[in-house]
Design a protein around this motif. Structure first.
Motif, PDB file in Angstrom:
ATOM      1  N   TYR A 503      42.899  35.778  42.043  1.00 16.50           N
ATOM      2  CA  TYR A 503      42.366  37.117  41.835  1.00 16.50           C
ATOM      3  C   TYR A 503      41.354  37.482  42.922  1.00 16.50           C
ATOM      4  O   TYR A 503      40.648  36.616  43.454  1.00 16.50           O
ATOM      5  CB  TYR A 503      41.660  37.216  40.474  1.00 16.50           C
ATOM      6  CG  TYR A 503      42.593  37.132  39.297  1.00 16.50           C
ATOM      7  CD1 TYR A 503      43.385  38.223  38.942  1.00 16.50           C
ATOM      8  CD2 TYR A 503      42.697  35.972  38.543  1.00 16.50           C
ATOM      9  CE1 TYR A 503      44.251  38.148  37.862  1.00 16.50           C
ATOM     10  CE2 TYR A 503      43.559  35.880  37.463  1.00 16.50           C
ATOM     11  CZ  TYR A 503      44.341  36.975  37.134  1.00 16.50           C
ATOM     12  OH  TYR A 503      45.202  36.899  36.074  1.00 16.50           O
ATOM     13  N   GLY A 519      38.705  40.581  37.497  1.00 14.43           N
ATOM     14  CA  GLY A 519      39.715  39.840  38.274  1.00 14.43           C
ATOM     15  C   GLY A 519      40.814  40.813  38.664  1.00 14.43           C
ATOM     16  O   GLY A 519      41.581  41.279  37.804  1.00 14.43           O
ATOM     17  N   THR A 521      44.142  42.153  40.931  1.00 10.70           N
ATOM     18  CA  THR A 521      45.341  41.693  41.630  1.00 10.70           C
ATOM     19  C   THR A 521      46.234  42.886  41.917  1.00 10.70           C
ATOM     20  O   THR A 521      46.025  43.979  41.380  1.00 10.70           O
ATOM     21  CB  THR A 521      46.099  40.648  40.784  1.00 10.70           C
ATOM     22  OG1 THR A 521      47.167  40.105  41.563  1.00 10.70           O
ATOM     23  CG2 THR A 521      46.685  41.266  39.515  1.00 10.70           C
ATOM     24  N   THR A 553      46.678  33.805  46.036  1.00 11.72           N
ATOM     25  CA  THR A 553      47.376  35.024  45.613  1.00 11.72           C
ATOM     26  C   THR A 553      48.865  34.917  45.908  1.00 11.72           C
ATOM     27  O   THR A 553      49.716  35.262  45.079  1.00 11.72           O
ATOM     28  CB  THR A 553      46.785  36.252  46.335  1.00 11.72           C
ATOM     29  OG1 THR A 553      45.393  36.350  46.027  1.00 11.72           O
ATOM     30  CG2 THR A 553      47.489  37.524  45.906  1.00 11.72           C
TER      31      THR A 553
END
Length: 704
Positions: A503, A519, A521, A553
């Motif tokens: 994240y 967090g 993404t 990621t």
């Protein structure tokens, strides 16, 4: 360059030969006959009468001239194709010939005189006179093509009294020519239907007055009215009104898309209900649809490596067969005491096997069908060479952002230590920011019914985030660098956990403590995993992700969508190097958005862009997915692989049947009608098998 529409162009080999003759004329260099689309392209200064004479020698004629490259595709109402009339006439002649032939067979069993012979000759002439005329002319020019070979074979057959077989060969050859023309016509019509999606007229609004004008007169900035059921004339922006629009002509998607004021629309899409006023921002010739149609039309004529090989092979095939025919006629009687009459007959049959038409036809119908079917699905393949290449791809490399993911951040996980202050402070600071991460935070915060406070002071800290003073207290929203106090163990552990899970962190804090963590993404497209699975099932061995994001990621995305490999932390030039490395072990396609990934797209064996009609996507790649998702990529791969398999099968059938016919000469079993049936059988099979691409499997489309 001048462009002409042709009719009567039914033989690929004949088209090649006519093109070579036209190129020998004064100013004829560079002239082209586009067999797949039945068009002729000539330079200025070429003697048109001489060109027409060359065309007429093979039954082709000019029916229309179009000098303007910006002519609206498929919109000329006077562009009638009369090929169906020629086909009807040929069908009638073949029917008459068949009836006379059958009657002649009956009369031949009853009478032993000249009457059945005359009937055989009339039947042969009815179905084969165009061939005889062209063949006779070619004999005087010492030009040996299929018409010449057939003429020699028939004269030879009649000269040795094989009236029945000679007539049957003439009729079967006529049937063969008809089927060959019908097969190519079917493929052309499929493409022409595709090109007819362009609108013809528009309702222009000037000084509050409406008038109908041709779409190629529209200029940038013009305001047009589009009523329910009408086509949008060119790319533009909705100025007034609200409606759902069918964009299938551009994207291949059947589901309508809702359009409101200030939203973009594509030319060629259909207004489903209501009335829209649209401000044109591109002339039609520069619109997405015009570019797509122009590229699709051009794509038909790009020669694949397989087609180039077939054309080279055909140049030598017929002369070689003629030599074999002469050897069959002479060698057995001279060296092995064979019967001159029998081996002369066998040699004539070998001549007929010299027809390369089925070979020439083995590729173009399949290619045109594949390009047309992909285009109907919103997949723009810029040429047959790229269609063939896609069917050979064993590795597909994907950019991550906007390709496998949606391309905009969102909050997936939160850790909250002070709920009341956390949401209030985050919303108060981020509400006026246009940064994508700030928008992601606000999207999450706005789910709660809370009020915000206007900051008394707000500052952006480079590389850290934002600080603000709210009600006299200082707060920060940023990354780890924004924290200037010692973190408790629990907070440190939570930060490390989120980082290890891939994240991007947004930390909300005051001067002494952390209020909570976001967090963030990039949301993975819902369809990505299914598409990767389908690609593997379609025969793609490796699916690779190339991204500039950090390793955690990249690992998270790769695991979630079941990629075989991933490479993280890559700069644009490093993506190019990685693509080059991948190409050493197989054929590689690169999929990106057509802008940031241009160098990698150009480096790969095949560049595939996704962009829902954007200019950059259309211009950058070899193949364009006109949607904003990868849903139809597996379909494109399956179609391409099917096209390649069919071309190989067609070549095997065309050559195999001819080889069998030639081998029959060894025991002396080859007959004239078997020879023509071998070619006719190959033509029928090649045509029917190629056309199955158009019906194919039902599209398996995964959409977001």
């Amino acid at each position: 360059m001048n462009k002409y529409k042709l009719q009567g162009l039914s033989c690929g080999n004949c088209a090649r030969e006519m093109e070579e003759e036209i190129n020998k004329l004064e100013n004829g260099e560079g002239s082209r006959i586009l067999y797949n689309s039945s068009k002729l392209i000539l330079k200025d200064g070429v003697d048109l009468q001489k060109v027409e004479k060359i065309l007429s020698s093979d039954g082709a004629t000019i029916v229309k001239k179009s000098n303007s490259e910006s002519t609206v595709h498929g919109n000329d109402e006077h562009d009638h194709d009369h090929s169906h009339a020629n086909n009807d006439r040929m069908k009638i002649l073949l029917g008459i010939s068949t009836v006379i032939f059958l009657a002649a067979i009956y009369v031949d069993t009853q009478l032993d005189n000249i009457v059945p012979v005359i009937m055989y000759l009339v039947a042969a002439a009815s179905s084969g006179y165009p061939t005889f005329i062209k063949g006779a002319k070619n004999l005087f020019k010492l030009k040996f093509n299929i018409d010449t070979l057939m003429t020699i074979a028939l004269i030879g057959a009649f000269s040795i009294g094989e009236w029945k077989e000679g007539t049957l060969v003439a009729i079967l050859f006529g049937v063969n020519e008809l089927l060959e023309g019908l097969g190519m016509e079917k493929a052309r019509k499929s493409m022409e239907e595709l090109l007819k999606v362009a609108p013809k007229e528009a309702i222009l609004i000037e000084n509050d007055q409406e008038r109908v004008v041709p779409i190629d007169t529209l200029k940038e900035g013009d305001l047009v009215l589009v009523k329910s059921g009408q086509k949008i004339p060119s790319d533009g922006v909705v100025s007034a009104g609200k409606s759902s629009v069918n964009e299938a002509a551009i994207t291949g998607e059947a589901m309508p898309v809702e359009k409101e004021i200030d939203e973009k629309v594509f030319g060629g899409s259909i207004n489903n209900e209501g009335v829209l006023k649209i401000r044109i921002n591109k002339e039609y010739k520069d619109s997405s649809l015009a570019k797509i149609l122009h590229l699709v039309e051009e794509a038909q004529e790009t020669k694949t490596p397989t087609e180039q090989f077939i054309n080279r092979f055909a140049r030598y095939y017929t002369p070689i067969i003629m030599v074999v025919s002469v050897l069959v006629m002479l060698v057995p009687p001279l060296l092995f005491d064979g019967d001159w009459g029998s081996w002369f007959y066998q040699g004539l049959a070998v001549l007929i096997v010299g027809c390369p038409c089925a070979l020439i036809l083995s590729s173009p119908i399949a290619i045109v069908s594949g390009i047309a079917r992909n285009a109907k699905n919103g997949i723009l393949v810029k040429g047959g060479v790229f269609l063939e290449q896609l069917g050979k791809i064993d590795t597909i490399a994907f950019d991550k952002t906007g390709t496998l993911t949606k391309g905009h951040p969102y909050v997936e996980k939160m850790v909250v230590y002070d709920e009341e202050s956390f949401y209030h402070i985050a919303g108060s600071i981020e509400k006026s920011s246009s940064h994508p991460i700030a928008k992601a935070v606000m999207e999450k915060v706005s789910e709660r019914d809370i009020s915000y406070t206007e900051p008394e002071e707000i500052n952006t800290i480079s590389g850290q985030g934002v600080s603000a003073v709210i009600k006299g207290n200082e707060y920060k929203v940023g990354n780890e660098k924004s924290i200037n106090f010692i973190l408790p163990t629990e907070v440190s552990e939570n930060i490390n956990t989120l980082k290890n899970e891939g994240y991007t962190l947004v930390i909300v804090s005051d001067t002494e403590k952390v209020l909570g963590l976001f967090g963030i993404t990039d949301e993975i497209r819902q369809e990505s995993k299914g598409i990767i699975g389908e690609l593997h099932l379609a025969g793609v061995k490796n699916t690779v992700m190339l991204t500039g994001d950090h390793s955690k990621t990249a690992e998270k995305v790769a695991n979630q969508v079941d990629l075989t490999e991933y490479y993280a932390g890559l700069l644009p030039d490093e993506k190019v190097s990685k693509v080059k490395e991948l190409t050493k072990s197989g054929k590689v396609a690169m999929v990106g958005d057509g802008i940031n990934d241009a160098p990698a797209l150009a480096t790969a064996d095949l560049g595939i862009a996704m962009g829902k009609g954007t200019d950059s996507a259309i211009e950058t790649a070899d193949i364009v997915l006109m949607q904003d998702h990868l849903g139809k990529l597996p379909t494109a791969v399956r179609i391409s692989k099917k096209v390649n398999k069919i071309i190989k099968l067609n070549l095997s059938l065309a050559l195999g049947l001819k080889l069998i016919a030639l081998l029959l000469t060894i025991p002396g079993l080859l007959t004239l009608w078997v020879a023509i049936l071998s070619d006719m059988g190959a033509t029928i099979l090649v045509t029917l098998i190629s056309l199955t691409i158009m019906i194919g499997e039902k599209n398996k489309t995964i959409e977001s």
